[in-house]
Design a protein around this motif. Structure first.
Motif, PDB file in Angstrom:
ATOM      1  N   LYS A  11       0.833  -1.211   0.000  1.00  0.00           N
ATOM      2  CA  LYS A  11       0.000   0.000   0.000  1.00  0.00           C
ATOM      3  C   LYS A  11       0.865   1.257   0.000  1.00  0.00           C
ATOM      4  O   LYS A  11       0.524   2.254  -0.651  1.00  0.00           O
ATOM      5  CB  LYS A  11      -0.933  -0.011   1.207  1.00  0.00           C
ATOM      6  CG  LYS A  11      -2.068  -1.001   1.057  1.00  0.00           C
ATOM      7  CD  LYS A  11      -2.981  -0.934   2.238  1.00  0.00           C
ATOM      8  CE  LYS A  11      -3.969  -2.075   2.162  1.00  0.00           C
ATOM      9  NZ  LYS A  11      -4.549  -2.367   3.444  1.00  0.00           N
ATOM     10  N   TRP A  14       1.915   1.980  -3.464  1.00  0.00           N
ATOM     11  CA  TRP A  14       0.794   2.533  -4.230  1.00  0.00           C
ATOM     12  C   TRP A  14       0.596   4.014  -3.907  1.00  0.00           C
ATOM     13  O   TRP A  14       0.408   4.837  -4.803  1.00  0.00           O
ATOM     14  CB  TRP A  14      -0.503   1.775  -3.930  1.00  0.00           C
ATOM     15  CG  TRP A  14      -0.638   0.466  -4.656  1.00  0.00           C
ATOM     16  CD1 TRP A  14      -0.516  -0.790  -4.137  1.00  0.00           C
ATOM     17  CD2 TRP A  14      -0.912   0.283  -6.058  1.00  0.00           C
ATOM     18  NE1 TRP A  14      -0.696  -1.741  -5.119  1.00  0.00           N
ATOM     19  CE2 TRP A  14      -0.948  -1.104  -6.307  1.00  0.00           C
ATOM     20  CE3 TRP A  14      -1.139   1.162  -7.118  1.00  0.00           C
ATOM     21  CZ2 TRP A  14      -1.195  -1.645  -7.573  1.00  0.00           C
ATOM     22  CZ3 TRP A  14      -1.386   0.639  -8.385  1.00  0.00           C
ATOM     23  CH2 TRP A  14      -1.408  -0.748  -8.602  1.00  0.00           C
ATOM     24  N   GLU A  17       3.223   6.179  -5.440  1.00  0.00           N
ATOM     25  CA  GLU A  17       3.027   6.332  -6.887  1.00  0.00           C
ATOM     26  C   GLU A  17       1.800   7.191  -7.215  1.00  0.00           C
ATOM     27  O   GLU A  17       1.813   7.983  -8.164  1.00  0.00           O
ATOM     28  CB  GLU A  17       2.858   4.934  -7.508  1.00  0.00           C
ATOM     29  CG  GLU A  17       3.236   4.899  -8.970  1.00  0.00           C
ATOM     30  CD  GLU A  17       3.307   3.463  -9.498  1.00  0.00           C
ATOM     31  OE1 GLU A  17       3.069   3.307 -10.702  1.00  0.00           O
ATOM     32  OE2 GLU A  17       3.574   2.517  -8.729  1.00  0.00           O
ATOM     33  N   TYR A  18       0.747   7.031  -6.400  1.00  0.00           N
ATOM     34  CA  TYR A  18      -0.512   7.763  -6.627  1.00  0.00           C
ATOM     35  C   TYR A  18      -0.945   8.377  -5.291  1.00  0.00           C
ATOM     36  O   TYR A  18      -1.750   7.793  -4.556  1.00  0.00           O
ATOM     37  CB  TYR A  18      -1.598   6.817  -7.151  1.00  0.00           C
ATOM     38  CG  TYR A  18      -1.210   6.078  -8.409  1.00  0.00           C
ATOM     39  CD1 TYR A  18      -1.276   6.703  -9.657  1.00  0.00           C
ATOM     40  CD2 TYR A  18      -0.751   4.761  -8.352  1.00  0.00           C
ATOM     41  CE1 TYR A  18      -0.915   6.036 -10.817  1.00  0.00           C
ATOM     42  CE2 TYR A  18      -0.385   4.077  -9.509  1.00  0.00           C
ATOM     43  CZ  TYR A  18      -0.461   4.716 -10.736  1.00  0.00           C
ATOM     44  OH  TYR A  18      -0.099   4.061 -11.883  1.00  0.00           O
ATOM     45  N   LEU A  21      -4.346   8.327  -3.249  1.00  0.00           N
ATOM     46  CA  LEU A  21      -4.824   7.124  -2.559  1.00  0.00           C
ATOM     47  C   LEU A  21      -4.818   7.271  -1.040  1.00  0.00           C
ATOM     48  O   LEU A  21      -5.625   6.645  -0.352  1.00  0.00           O
ATOM     49  CB  LEU A  21      -3.973   5.901  -2.955  1.00  0.00           C
ATOM     50  CG  LEU A  21      -4.264   5.290  -4.330  1.00  0.00           C
ATOM     51  CD1 LEU A  21      -3.230   4.232  -4.673  1.00  0.00           C
ATOM     52  CD2 LEU A  21      -5.668   4.700  -4.383  1.00  0.00           C
ATOM     53  N   THR A 323      -5.401   4.559 -10.291  1.00  0.00           N
ATOM     54  CA  THR A 323      -4.275   3.615 -10.309  1.00  0.00           C
ATOM     55  C   THR A 323      -3.981   3.098 -11.714  1.00  0.00           C
ATOM     56  O   THR A 323      -2.995   2.394 -11.919  1.00  0.00           O
ATOM     57  CB  THR A 323      -4.580   2.392  -9.425  1.00  0.00           C
ATOM     58  OG1 THR A 323      -5.756   1.732  -9.937  1.00  0.00           O
ATOM     59  CG2 THR A 323      -4.783   2.777  -7.972  1.00  0.00           C
ATOM     60  N   GLN A 325      -5.502   0.820 -13.116  1.00  0.00           N
ATOM     61  CA  GLN A 325      -5.692  -0.640 -13.107  1.00  0.00           C
ATOM     62  C   GLN A 325      -7.143  -1.042 -13.352  1.00  0.00           C
ATOM     63  O   GLN A 325      -7.454  -2.224 -13.477  1.00  0.00           O
ATOM     64  CB  GLN A 325      -5.200  -1.226 -11.777  1.00  0.00           C
ATOM     65  CG  GLN A 325      -3.717  -1.045 -11.522  1.00  0.00           C
ATOM     66  CD  GLN A 325      -2.857  -1.667 -12.603  1.00  0.00           C
ATOM     67  OE1 GLN A 325      -3.121  -2.773 -13.070  1.00  0.00           O
ATOM     68  NE2 GLN A 325      -1.817  -0.951 -13.025  1.00  0.00           N
TER      69      GLN A 325
END
Length: 458
Positions: A11, A14, A17-18, A21, A323, A325
């Motif tokens: 997490k 993540w 990177e973003y 979130l 994301t 995704q």
């Protein structure tokens, strides 16, 4: 399920990177601006669905209009066209300016899909359209119908007997199930609606009263869809309506944009480079808002700015798009519970199909807390005497997100909109509400009243 690793990353990775979130996982309201948005013509190079497909869907709905008018008397006045009103809500806007402490430039309009005939929600567009298309395909193939026929002949024993050999199935949190159940039963299909745990009891009861088989699940929307799909695949005469991947549902929703264009013209509302249009669409799995937004982009191109609205506890499209995704990740992966009063938006995993279609067209996604939905519901009743279900209020806060957040103001600046906002139009897409039982609606209203009273005391 809260996972330690998601697609091989922690997490923390993540979030690094973003960064958005972090707030999403902390259940905070956010406005996420889509970094992949391109101009309309560039974005359309990567999309295979066209305006011709939407116009084909519009023509099909026109063919079915005589049948709709005959079997649903409430549509006689519109000659079988299922459409909703568009209103200015000046009192609500004035209240919001006072509440959010600042001017909200432009006109604020409400698109009342909450009051669509037959099933009282936006799902009366896509859901009903796909069932009608399936029925037409079967009848044309059987040779009992021609496209040149007056489709009111479908309201007959010959057709009901023919359709009774076939089944229709769908997974739903409520409103899609209502629209598909009502129209399928009216045509004569055997119909099964697989309902997730958050579906309201009154929706299940109403479906059963129409002769629909309702299968209940203790888990969320994704499980209801998965089980419904599996069972349907075992029967060659069963047709599963797939809210996650259906192009036909999408096209049924997209027709709304052609109709809205006419309504705006009748109201003398101009949409062009100097008169931008902003549309705020509540989002569950994504089919309804995705179809409507796509249709709007086809018509108004770069002069329309579409935002999806999700509950803070069910931000599946936001998580999927932020994301990059899409349907490979769910809100539960990131420790978010997917529990919200906005039952129509209680979806943990977004449609990958919709996410990819909207990837370069969507302006952004914002989230809203359940308490805000209650307050907005109560305020809309008090200012405009319009009753919506909680999920339908998700769009209402969009205009304030634009003017009252750093992200919104930056978006206007970067899109060269700041000097045009006096001439702007903002449409809140009200997705459902007119079929909510009165006692249920008054409970929502009372909760909103209590929250507002507590705020005033503080």
């Amino acid at each position: 399920m809260d996972k330690e690793f998601i697609l091989g990353k922690s997490k923390l990775q993540w979030i690094q990177e973003y960064p958005v979130l972090k707030d999403i996982m902390d259940i905070r309201e956010v406005l996420w601006i889509n970094p992949k948005r391109k101009n309309f013509h560039e974005a359309m190079k990567n999309i295979s669905i066209s305006e011709l497909d939407v116009k084909d869907a519009e023509q099909r709905l026109k063919r079915f209009a005589p049948f709709i008018a005959k079997v649903f008397p409430e549509t006689e006045i519109t000659k079988g066209i299922i459409e909703s009103a568009l209103f200015k809500i000046n009192n609500m806007k004035a209240n919001m300016e006072s509440y959010y402490d600042g001017e909200l430039l432009g006109n604020l309009l409400l698109k009342c899909d909450s009051h669509l005939p037959i099933s009282g929600s936006i799902k009366a567009r896509g859901g009903i359209y796909e069932v009608l298309k399936h029925a037409e395909d079967l009848a044309l193939k059987e040779g009992i119908l021609k496209e040149t026929d007056d489709y009111s002949i479908i309201d007959s024993d010959i057709f009901r007997e023919f359709f009774s050999k076939y089944s229709v199935a769908v997974g739903s949190t409520g409103n899609l199930g209502l629209s598909i159940g009502i129209i399928s039963a009216k045509l004569g299909f055997k119909v099964t609606v697989h309902m997730s745990a958050d579906a309201k009891q009154w929706k299940k009861d109403l479906l059963r009263s129409k002769g629909v088989t309702v299968v209940e699940y203790k888990s969320d929307y994704s499980k209801a869809v998965e089980e419904g799909r599996k069972l349907s695949e075992k029967d060659s005469n069963s047709y599963f309506i797939d809210d996650e991947n259906s192009v036909d549902l999408f096209l049924g929703y997209a027709v709304a944009a052609l109709r809205l264009k006419n309504q705006l013209e009748e109201m003398k509302v101009l949409v062009d480079e100097n008169h931008p249009l902003f549309v705020y669409l509540p989002c569950g799995v994504g089919g309804g808002p995705g179809g409507v937004a796509f249709g709007l982009k086809l018509i108004f191109k770069d002069n329309v700015h579409c935002f999806f609205a999700e509950p803070t506890h069910s931000p599946c499209m936001l998580v999927g798009m932020a994301t990059e995704q899409h349907n490979k990740v769910s809100v539960q992966d990131f420790g978010i519970d997917n529990l919200t009063i906005a039952d129509g938006l209680a979806v943990g995993r977004a449609s990958g199909f919709i996410g990819k279609v909207m990837e370069e067209l969507l302006s952004g996604v914002y989230t809203v807390e359940d308490n805000e939905l209650y307050k907005l519901l109560t305020t809309l009743v008090d200012t405009e005497n319009i009753y919506l279900e909680p999920s339908a209020l998700a769009g209402m806060v969009g205009i304030s997100k634009l003017f009252k957040t750093v992200e919104g103001r930056t978006y206007m600046e970067n899109s060269n909109l700041k000097n045009k906002m006096n001439n702007s139009t903002h449409i809140v897409w009200a997705t459902g509400g007119s079929m909510v039982p009165k006692d249920e609606m008054m409970k929502y209203y009372g909760i909103g009243k209590d929250i507002l009273s507590q705020e005033n005391v503080q």
